[in-house]
Scaffold this active site. Structure first.
Site, PDB file in Angstrom:
ATOM      1  N   SER A  76    -101.294 -95.088 -20.962  1.00  0.00           N
ATOM      2  CA  SER A  76    -102.046 -96.164 -21.724  1.00  0.00           C
ATOM      3  C   SER A  76    -102.975 -95.378 -22.712  1.00  0.00           C
ATOM      4  O   SER A  76    -103.576 -94.277 -22.416  1.00  0.00           O
ATOM      5  CB  SER A  76    -102.807 -96.844 -20.668  1.00  0.00           C
ATOM      6  OG  SER A  76    -101.755 -97.631 -19.648  1.00  0.00           O
TER       7      SER A  76
HETATM    8  N1  SAH Z   1    -101.269 -96.235 -15.288  1.00  0.00           N
HETATM    9  C1  SAH Z   1    -100.662 -95.555 -16.306  1.00  0.00           C
HETATM   10  C2  SAH Z   1     -99.849 -96.515 -17.126  1.00  0.00           C
HETATM   11  C3  SAH Z   1     -98.418 -96.140 -16.995  1.00  0.00           C
HETATM   12  S1  SAH Z   1     -97.389 -97.414 -17.934  1.00  0.00           S
HETATM   13  C4  SAH Z   1    -101.552 -94.703 -17.142  1.00  0.00           C
HETATM   14  O1  SAH Z   1    -102.476 -94.511 -16.822  1.00  0.00           O
HETATM   15  O2  SAH Z   1    -101.079 -94.350 -18.376  1.00  0.00           O
HETATM   16  C5  SAH Z   1     -97.063 -98.756 -16.603  1.00  0.00           C
HETATM   17  C6  SAH Z   1     -96.108 -97.906 -15.501  1.00  0.00           C
HETATM   18  O3  SAH Z   1     -95.660 -99.093 -14.494  1.00  0.00           O
HETATM   19  C7  SAH Z   1     -94.606 -97.363 -15.568  1.00  0.00           C
HETATM   20  O4  SAH Z   1     -94.805 -96.052 -15.223  1.00  0.00           O
HETATM   21  C8  SAH Z   1     -93.852 -98.221 -15.102  1.00  0.00           C
HETATM   22  O5  SAH Z   1     -92.526 -97.498 -14.283  1.00  0.00           O
HETATM   23  C9  SAH Z   1     -94.607 -98.732 -13.785  1.00  0.00           C
HETATM   24  N2  SAH Z   1     -94.282 -99.917 -13.152  1.00  0.00           N
HETATM   25  C10 SAH Z   1     -93.762-101.238 -13.929  1.00  0.00           C
HETATM   26  N3  SAH Z   1     -93.194-102.014 -12.846  1.00  0.00           N
HETATM   27  C11 SAH Z   1     -93.813-101.649 -11.728  1.00  0.00           C
HETATM   28  C12 SAH Z   1     -93.715-101.967 -10.424  1.00  0.00           C
HETATM   29  N4  SAH Z   1     -93.158-103.326  -9.977  1.00  0.00           N
HETATM   30  N5  SAH Z   1     -94.271-101.475  -9.456  1.00  0.00           N
HETATM   31  C13 SAH Z   1     -94.693-100.048  -9.716  1.00  0.00           C
HETATM   32  N6  SAH Z   1     -94.753 -99.685 -11.108  1.00  0.00           N
HETATM   33  C14 SAH Z   1     -94.341-100.317 -11.919  1.00  0.00           C
END
Ligand code: SAH
Length: 231
Positions: A76
């Site tokens: 993010s």
């Molecule tokens: N918190 C992260 C954001 C990553 S993007 C950061 O600091 O950059 C969002 C993430 O959510 C992805 O890795 C994706 O695989 C995960 N995701 C999507 N749906 C999900 C679910 N149902 N349960 C757990 N993780 C999920």
């Protein structure tokens, strides 16, 4: 913390793009762009974001943009991480926080600096391993990471002050609200209304108040989708 990390990334340290000063400039931009919570700004200043991206992208680690982390996912944007953390904290000290969507673990590391314990779940197994490596490299020990689907009820019984959902959804993942203490807050990118592009969401806070559930809407954001099942 930053100094030790820079040493590990030899090739990028010489050009100074991953230095403490570069990160301090990022924090000044966050402040200029409306992040007010000094506790959050201090956490953003303390976590070396370049550790969480591939070495080839480290030079862009302190720009305010999402970057690819593999498996079709992104780290993010710093502003979004700061804003979600600010909304989750709401000026309070947090004992427990649950994060849905660990990705590479960057927001996890930021949350680990402002909460006693962070529980985080990620549905893609390869990213769970990647995040674990990053958190270990930074010697962060107050995180419990699990390979799990956070769009449904979790196996574990949690009782946290805040939940941060870091993937976009058109529906509040209501099974998770059971993990929130009274007065607790869920922050999530929620797509709403028929006219909205599903890839665009608004940061939304769901608060479990004494008189019921209160919903507040904040900034427009763009997140990868919350998906069901494990990968
Ligand atoms: N918190 C992260 C954001 C990553 S993007 C950061 O600091 O950059 C969002 C993430 O959510 C992805 O890795 C994706 O695989 C995960 N995701 C999507 N749906 C999900 C679910 N149902 N349960 C757990 N993780 C999920």
């Amino acid at each position: 913390m930053g100094g030790a990390g820079i040493g590990n990334r030899g090739g990028t340290s010489g050009i100074g793009m991953t230095s403490d000063r570069t990160r301090a400039r990022m924090v000044e931009r966050l402040r200029a762009e409306g992040i007010r919570d000094e506790v959050v700004l201090a956490a953003m200043n303390a976590v070396p974001r370049h550790i969480f991206v591939e070495e080839a992208l480290a030079i862009r680690a302190y720009d305010n943009e999402p970057l690819p982390i593999g498996h079709g996912q992104t780290i993010s944007q710093p502003w979004v991480v700061a804003r979600m953390t600010e909304l989750a904290r709401n000026g309070r000290d947090l004992a427990g926080v649950l994060e849905i969507g660990t990705g590479c673990g960057y927001q996890t590391a930021v949350l680990a600096r402002i909460a006693d314990t962070v529980y985080t779940v990620e549905r893609i197994g390869a990213l769970v391993n990647k995040a674990r490596r990053h958190l270990q490299a930074l010697k962060i020990r107050n995180v419990q990471l699990a390979h799990a689907d956070g769009s449904v009820a979790l196996d574990e019984k949690l009782d946290v002050d805040a939940i941060v959902v870091t993937a976009g959804t058109a529906h509040v993942p209501t099974p998770l609200l059971k993990c929130l203490k009274p007065g607790g807050r869920m922050v999530l990118p929620l797509a709403g209304g028929d006219s909205d592009d599903r890839r665009t969401q608004r940061l939304t806070v769901i608060e479990l108040g004494s008189t019921g559930i209160r919903e507040q809407t904040f900034d427009a954001v763009r997140f990868v989708p919350l998906l069901g099942g494990l990968a």
